[in-house]
Design an enzyme around this catalytic site. Structure first.
Site: not given
Ligand SMILES: [Zn+2]
Length: 204
Positions: A121, A124, A170, A173, A193
């Site tokens: 990510c 984070c 995510c 976060c 995707c």
């Molecule tokens: Zn994240």
């Protein structure tokens, strides 16, 4: 204490992210971070060299910090303000990951990336996808048939733009990552995707 919880690595990106350095000045004092560059992912020496590179060219390079273990112990990622996210991300990363934007196909950094490694990510640092589940979807966006584990992402019904889609975020976060569609390859039949701007790539 925040600083003591961050242990892992410093990753090099293609865009300046000096906001992170500004956000955690004590952690980035020379001599401090080096002792903390100790990656749980087996890239210790790489992490060290990248950390060195960061300090050698602070104005051009930059880094993101990865936490070891549960990131929520380190920081309440959901508690960050828009201004704090803007300081951490490039404008395009902010637009896509925090505002639900979509990059134009075939323009992102990772749609055609075939190197082995882990995609994290961008917000984070949580590991989200592996190169092992990445496939060429022909869409121009990085596509995977599964996340690293079920609990690193969350799904949400997205009725925007006159479509019924499943948004992928995510789980740590709430960063917008992309959408998941039921037309992927086996063994899952799913196509995650994603947007390159929502991810960073850590080569093996
Ligand atoms: Zn994240």
């Amino acid at each position: 204490m925040l600083g003591s919880a961050f242990v892992s690595s410093v990753l090099y990106h293609a865009h300046p992210q000096l906001g992170i350095q500004r956000s955690f000045p004590s952690l980035f004092q020379r001599g401090n971070i080096r002792t903390r560059v100790d990656s749980p992912w087996g890239v210790r020496s790489r992490g060290r060299s990248l950390a060195s590179r960061f300090f050698e060219s602070e104005n051009r390079a930059f880094c993101s910090m990865m936490s070891q273990g549960n990131t929520s112990e380190v920081k309440d990622w959901r508690g960050l303000t828009e201004e704090e996210w803007k300081a951490r991300l490039t404008p395009k990363q902010f637009e896509v990951a925090r505002k639900g934007g979509t990059e134009r196909p075939f323009t992102g950094e990772y749609w055609d990336n075939k190197k082995p490694g882990v995609y994290r990510c961008v917000c984070c640092g949580t590991p989200l996808f592996s190169s092992e589940t990445k496939f060429d979807s022909g869409t121009g966006w990085p596509s995977y048939w599964a996340p690293l584990s079920k609990d690193v992402v969350q799904e949400r019904l997205d009725l925007s733009h006159g479509m019924m889609r499943t948004e992928v975020l995510c789980a740590t976060c709430d960063a917008h990552l992309g959408h998941v569609f039921p037309d992927g390859p086996m063994p899952t039949g799913k196509r995650y995707c994603m947007n390159s701007y929502s991810l960073t790539f850590e080569p093996k």
